[in-house]
Scaffold this motif. Structure first.
Motif, PDB file in Angstrom:
ATOM      1  N   GLY A 390       0.795  -1.222   0.000  1.00 39.60           N
ATOM      2  CA  GLY A 390       0.000   0.000   0.000  1.00 39.60           C
ATOM      3  C   GLY A 390       0.824   1.267   0.000  1.00 39.60           C
ATOM      4  N   GLY A 391       2.133   1.125   0.220  1.00 39.48           N
ATOM      5  CA  GLY A 391       3.013   2.279   0.176  1.00 39.48           C
ATOM      6  C   GLY A 391       3.156   3.042   1.468  1.00 39.48           C
ATOM      7  N   ASN A 392       2.552   2.574   2.574  1.00 41.48           N
ATOM      8  CA  ASN A 392       2.606   3.314   3.822  1.00 41.48           C
ATOM      9  C   ASN A 392       3.895   3.029   4.585  1.00 41.48           C
ATOM     10  OD1 ASN A 392       0.061   4.498   3.523  1.00 41.48           O
ATOM     11  ND2 ASN A 392      -0.950   2.692   4.362  1.00 41.48           N
ATOM     12  N   LEU A 393       4.591   4.089   4.991  1.00 45.50           N
ATOM     13  CA  LEU A 393       5.742   3.998   5.858  1.00 45.50           C
ATOM     14  C   LEU A 393       5.327   4.529   7.217  1.00 45.50           C
ATOM     15  CD1 LEU A 393       8.795   3.429   6.206  1.00 45.50           C
ATOM     16  CD2 LEU A 393       9.213   5.806   5.560  1.00 45.50           C
ATOM     17  N   VAL A 394       5.478   3.718   8.256  1.00 49.71           N
ATOM     18  CA  VAL A 394       4.986   4.060   9.584  1.00 49.71           C
ATOM     19  C   VAL A 394       6.160   4.184  10.545  1.00 49.71           C
ATOM     20  CG1 VAL A 394       3.502   3.335  11.499  1.00 49.71           C
ATOM     21  CG2 VAL A 394       2.843   2.826   9.140  1.00 49.71           C
ATOM     22  N   GLY A 395       6.237   5.316  11.228  1.00 48.67           N
ATOM     23  CA  GLY A 395       7.279   5.465  12.209  1.00 48.67           C
ATOM     24  C   GLY A 395       7.803   6.887  12.305  1.00 48.67           C
ATOM     25  N   PRO A 396       8.772   7.110  13.171  1.00 48.20           N
ATOM     26  CA  PRO A 396       9.456   6.088  13.971  1.00 48.20           C
ATOM     27  C   PRO A 396       8.556   5.509  15.059  1.00 48.20           C
ATOM     28  CG  PRO A 396      10.210   8.265  14.609  1.00 48.20           C
ATOM     29  CD  PRO A 396       9.337   8.456  13.411  1.00 48.20           C
ATOM     30  N   ILE A 397       8.565   4.191  15.176  1.00 47.76           N
ATOM     31  CA  ILE A 397       7.734   3.507  16.158  1.00 47.76           C
ATOM     32  C   ILE A 397       8.387   3.535  17.525  1.00 47.76           C
ATOM     33  CG2 ILE A 397       6.678   1.297  16.767  1.00 47.76           C
ATOM     34  CD1 ILE A 397       6.683   0.627  13.760  1.00 47.76           C
ATOM     35  N   ALA A 398       9.711   3.284  17.569  1.00 49.51           N
ATOM     36  CA  ALA A 398      10.414   3.267  18.848  1.00 49.51           C
ATOM     37  C   ALA A 398      11.900   3.515  18.629  1.00 49.51           C
ATOM     38  CB  ALA A 398      10.210   1.922  19.550  1.00 49.51           C
ATOM     39  N   ASP A 399      12.512   4.164  19.585  1.00 47.95           N
ATOM     40  CA  ASP A 399      13.968   4.309  19.622  1.00 47.95           C
ATOM     41  C   ASP A 399      14.529   2.994  20.161  1.00 47.95           C
ATOM     42  OD1 ASP A 399      16.630   4.863  20.202  1.00 47.95           O
ATOM     43  OD2 ASP A 399      16.193   6.478  21.625  1.00 47.95           O
ATOM     44  N   VAL A 400      15.343   2.290  19.353  1.00 44.64           N
ATOM     45  CA  VAL A 400      15.870   0.995  19.784  1.00 44.64           C
ATOM     46  C   VAL A 400      17.317   1.086  20.252  1.00 44.64           C
ATOM     47  CG1 VAL A 400      14.253  -0.398  18.451  1.00 44.64           C
ATOM     48  CG2 VAL A 400      16.357   0.395  17.362  1.00 44.64           C
ATOM     49  N   GLY A 401      17.781   2.294  20.558  1.00 41.80           N
ATOM     50  CA  GLY A 401      19.089   2.463  21.166  1.00 41.80           C
ATOM     51  C   GLY A 401      20.226   2.415  20.170  1.00 41.80           C
ATOM     52  N   THR A 402      21.369   1.902  20.622  1.00 41.43           N
ATOM     53  CA  THR A 402      22.566   1.851  19.796  1.00 41.43           C
ATOM     54  C   THR A 402      23.052   0.424  19.639  1.00 41.43           C
ATOM     55  OG1 THR A 402      24.032   2.166  21.706  1.00 41.43           O
ATOM     56  CG2 THR A 402      23.298   4.141  20.542  1.00 41.43           C
ATOM     57  N   THR A 403      23.832   0.200  18.582  1.00 43.32           N
ATOM     58  CA  THR A 403      24.446  -1.102  18.347  1.00 43.32           C
ATOM     59  C   THR A 403      25.817  -0.875  17.721  1.00 43.32           C
ATOM     60  OG1 THR A 403      24.015  -3.321  17.487  1.00 43.32           O
ATOM     61  CG2 THR A 403      23.604  -1.482  15.983  1.00 43.32           C
ATOM     62  N   GLY A 404      26.590  -1.962  17.612  1.00 39.73           N
ATOM     63  CA  GLY A 404      27.910  -1.843  17.033  1.00 39.73           C
ATOM     64  C   GLY A 404      27.891  -1.916  15.514  1.00 39.73           C
ATOM     65  N   ASN A 405      28.955  -1.407  14.915  1.00 37.93           N
ATOM     66  CA  ASN A 405      29.140  -1.482  13.467  1.00 37.93           C
ATOM     67  C   ASN A 405      30.549  -2.010  13.209  1.00 37.93           C
ATOM     68  OD1 ASN A 405      29.407  -1.175  10.708  1.00 37.93           O
ATOM     69  ND2 ASN A 405      29.134   1.041  10.689  1.00 37.93           N
ATOM     70  N   SER A 406      30.628  -3.169  12.579  1.00 35.22           N
ATOM     71  CA  SER A 406      31.923  -3.764  12.268  1.00 35.22           C
ATOM     72  C   SER A 406      32.049  -3.934  10.770  1.00 35.22           C
ATOM     73  CB  SER A 406      32.065  -5.129  12.955  1.00 35.22           C
ATOM     74  OG  SER A 406      33.282  -5.751  12.611  1.00 35.22           O
ATOM     75  N   TYR A 407      32.878  -3.120  10.142  1.00 35.08           N
ATOM     76  CA  TYR A 407      33.131  -3.180   8.703  1.00 35.08           C
ATOM     77  C   TYR A 407      31.834  -3.111   7.878  1.00 35.08           C
ATOM     78  CZ  TYR A 407      37.862  -4.422  10.035  1.00 35.08           C
ATOM     79  OH  TYR A 407      39.132  -4.405  10.589  1.00 35.08           O
ATOM     80  N   GLY A 408      30.895  -2.293   8.349  1.00 38.76           N
ATOM     81  CA  GLY A 408      29.657  -2.076   7.606  1.00 38.76           C
ATOM     82  C   GLY A 408      28.528  -3.000   7.978  1.00 38.76           C
ATOM     83  N   SER A 409      28.716  -3.855   8.978  1.00 38.61           N
ATOM     84  CA  SER A 409      27.673  -4.782   9.410  1.00 38.61           C
ATOM     85  C   SER A 409      27.212  -4.404  10.813  1.00 38.61           C
ATOM     86  CB  SER A 409      28.205  -6.220   9.397  1.00 38.61           C
ATOM     87  OG  SER A 409      27.191  -7.130   9.734  1.00 38.61           O
ATOM     88  N   TYR A 410      25.927  -4.092  10.961  1.00 36.30           N
ATOM     89  CA  TYR A 410      25.378  -3.662  12.243  1.00 36.30           C
ATOM     90  C   TYR A 410      24.885  -4.862  13.062  1.00 36.30           C
ATOM     91  CZ  TYR A 410      25.635   1.123  10.546  1.00 36.30           C
ATOM     92  OH  TYR A 410      26.100   2.327  10.070  1.00 36.30           O
ATOM     93  N   GLY A 411      24.852  -4.680  14.377  1.00 35.75           N
ATOM     94  CA  GLY A 411      24.504  -5.781  15.275  1.00 35.75           C
ATOM     95  C   GLY A 411      23.060  -5.836  15.723  1.00 35.75           C
ATOM     96  N   TRP A 412      22.138  -5.234  14.957  1.00 35.50           N
ATOM     97  CA  TRP A 412      20.739  -5.168  15.394  1.00 35.50           C
ATOM     98  C   TRP A 412      20.103  -6.547  15.593  1.00 35.50           C
ATOM     99  CZ3 TRP A 412      19.880  -0.818  17.404  1.00 35.50           C
ATOM    100  CH2 TRP A 412      20.287   0.398  16.822  1.00 35.50           C
ATOM    101  N   ALA A 413      20.473  -7.524  14.781  1.00 38.25           N
ATOM    102  CA  ALA A 413      19.809  -8.826  14.858  1.00 38.25           C
ATOM    103  C   ALA A 413      19.968  -9.478  16.224  1.00 38.25           C
ATOM    104  CB  ALA A 413      20.348  -9.755  13.767  1.00 38.25           C
ATOM    105  N   GLY A 414      21.089  -9.225  16.901  1.00 40.19           N
ATOM    106  CA  GLY A 414      21.305  -9.836  18.203  1.00 40.19           C
ATOM    107  C   GLY A 414      20.551  -9.176  19.330  1.00 40.19           C
ATOM    108  N   GLN A 415      20.192  -7.905  19.155  1.00 41.38           N
ATOM    109  CA  GLN A 415      19.557  -7.194  20.259  1.00 41.38           C
ATOM    110  C   GLN A 415      18.094  -6.839  19.998  1.00 41.38           C
ATOM    111  OE1 GLN A 415      22.538  -3.911  19.884  1.00 41.38           O
ATOM    112  NE2 GLN A 415      20.810  -2.564  20.307  1.00 41.38           N
ATOM    113  N   ILE A 416      17.526  -7.386  18.932  1.00 41.53           N
ATOM    114  CA  ILE A 416      16.097  -7.189  18.649  1.00 41.53           C
ATOM    115  C   ILE A 416      15.473  -8.549  18.364  1.00 41.53           C
ATOM    116  CG2 ILE A 416      14.401  -6.198  17.060  1.00 41.53           C
ATOM    117  CD1 ILE A 416      16.328  -3.898  16.552  1.00 41.53           C
ATOM    118  N   GLY A 417      14.393  -8.866  19.063  1.00 41.33           N
ATOM    119  CA  GLY A 417      13.639 -10.091  18.818  1.00 41.33           C
ATOM    120  C   GLY A 417      12.187  -9.752  18.545  1.00 41.33           C
ATOM    121  N   TRP A 418      11.555 -10.460  17.625  1.00 38.05           N
ATOM    122  CA  TRP A 418      10.169 -10.163  17.244  1.00 38.05           C
ATOM    123  C   TRP A 418       9.320 -11.411  17.430  1.00 38.05           C
ATOM    124  CZ3 TRP A 418       8.555  -8.396  11.605  1.00 38.05           C
ATOM    125  CH2 TRP A 418       7.223  -7.986  11.615  1.00 38.05           C
ATOM    126  N   ARG A 419       8.338 -11.321  18.298  1.00 33.86           N
ATOM    127  CA  ARG A 419       7.335 -12.377  18.475  1.00 33.86           C
ATOM    128  C   ARG A 419       6.175 -12.053  17.550  1.00 33.86           C
ATOM    129  NH1 ARG A 419       5.512 -17.440  19.223  1.00 33.86           N
ATOM    130  NH2 ARG A 419       3.422 -17.438  20.125  1.00 33.86           N
TER     131      ARG A 419
END
Length: 420
Positions: A390-419
């Motif tokens: 439908g083309g809808n962009l919703v947000g920002p929904i929540a501030d999820v803090g900070t994560t590390g960046n190693s050679y262009g790869s961010y660590g969000w997957a380890g600190q975010i879980g979705w049920r």
């Protein structure tokens, strides 16, 4: 299934082309998309996507990795413990565990190389003794079997007969174990287990050559072995051990082609492969102007109903020096060789930002992702939702803090879980 996904991608591209870059909608998507757990400022937070209210489960001292929901969503684990999704006392454990997909039980490696099962009620059951050499472990899809890699190695001067570089399968109910694979004499390459195939017939793993962190950072041999035994099959000679660089699309595995080693902005591509032959075919070639990153497939049920497609984060190919030049957008493409990708125009992030970690909702109608503002070796993110149909962009929904960046790869997957 692939034909249905391809049709969905065409439909999405048509909607995006017609709608153009839509304005950002209110901060909460409609309906009930489940619950997200994340770490922000050392606290474990819980976001209810039905209303988008956030509450704190653990107030402090939560590390930024290991966030997982139990199979029924009643519990949230983090590295060092777990807690009820309703809140309450925190149950502390030795490290990061893996939830069974069939019960509220965590498999936890002990500090001395053993393995134990910890129930949500607090009961602990030893499965492997201290000193056994537990390296990594993963549950089978039905939760009845636990695969465990073993590594005992004291150094090159130690007798090679004392070295153990193996994979074992353990019956969770009885504790009975069977050796599935072992390296030959005088070899050191502990297996880092990735997981089972969806049908439970294959086990995938990386060989950590010479147990070297430096070699691992540039990619390791990626293999598959039948759970009934036999010689492993090489899927890729080098593949980065990142959870977001692999996704199952039905019975086929989609993965990121390691083109630039640890620097993931130097033209990585996308390939697909399937058992039993495991012959890889290129979906998006490596070495092009776009460097492809994390991948996500919808659930099989959603794909069968025409929902979703292969979602990929992709940005300009460059040296990413200093870190923070990724500027990725989200793209959709059919998981078929030679397919043409379509960029979702709503995810062309503002200058100096990058869109990371695409995740499909259970019904394949919404994408969650993290819009990230880089900061050298780290990045600060906000959670967004996108309805690509439908083309809808919703947000920002929540501030999820900070994560590390190693050679262009961010660590969000380890600190975010979705049920979902």
């Amino acid at each position: 299934m692939r034909l249905r996904i391809a049709a969905a991608v065409v439909a999405v591209a048509a909607c995006v082309s017609a709608a153009g870059a839509a304005a950002t909608a209110p901060r909460c998507p409609p309906g009930d998309l489940g619950t997200v757990a994340f770490v922000r400022g050392g606290a474990l937070e819980l976001l209810d996507l039905h209303g988008c209210a956030t509450r704190t489960l653990v107030a402090a001292k939560v590390q930024r990795f290991g966030i997982q929901f139990s199979h029924d969503g009643r519990w949230v684990a983090f590295s060092g413990g777990f807690v009820s999704a309703r809140g309450g006392p925190v149950h502390r454990v030795a490290g990061a565990g893996d939830w069974s997909p069939a019960a509220d039980v965590l498999a936890i490696g002990t500090s001395k190389g053993g393995l134990e099962l910890v129930g949500a009620g607090g009961r602990t059951r030893p499965l492997l003794p201290d000193g056994w050499g537990v390296h990594t472990d993963v549950f089978s899809p039905d939760g009845k079997t636990l695969a465990v890699s073993r590594s005992l190695y004291e150094g090159p001067s130690s007798p090679w007969r004392t070295w153990h570089q193996e994979i074992w399968l353990i019956d969770v109910a009885t504790g009975r174990r069977r050796e599935l694979f072992h390296l030959g004499p005088k070899q050191v390459a502990p297996a880092v287990l990735q997981g089972f195939s969806p049908d439970g017939r294959w086990l995938l793993f990386w060989e950590d050559s010479y147990n070297s962190a430096s070699l691992a950072a540039d990619g390791l041999p990626f293999l598959a072995v039948r759970v009934t035994g036999g010689r492993p099959v090489t899927i890729a000679p080098y593949q980065l051990g990142k959870s977001t660089f692999l996704a199952w699309c039905g019975g086929s595995l989609v993965y990121v082609i390691d083109h630039g080693g640890r620097e993931v902005t130097e033209g990585d591509g996308i390939a697909i492969t399937s058992p039993p032959a495991w012959r890889s075919k290129t979906i998006l070639p490596a070495g092009g102007k776009t460097s492809w990153n994390s991948v996500a497939c919808p659930t099989a049920a959603a794909a069968a109903k025409g929902g979703g497609g292969l979602a990929i984060a992709g940005g300009p190919t460059n040296g990413d020096s200093p870190f923070g030049q990724e500027h990725r957008s989200l793209w959709l493409v059919s998981p078929t060789p030679g397919a043409k990708p379509s960029r979702l125009s709503q995810t062309v992030a503002p200058k100096g930002q990058t869109d990371e970690l695409p995740m499909w909702s259970r019904d394949g109608r919404w994408l969650l992702f993290v819009r990230t503002k880089p900061g050298g070796l780290s990045g600060r993110g906000s959670l967004y939702a996108l309805d690509p149909f439908g083309g809808n962009l919703v947000g920002p929904i929540a501030d999820v803090g900070t994560t590390g960046n190693s050679y262009g790869s961010y660590g969000w997957a380890g600190q975010i879980g979705w049920r979902r």
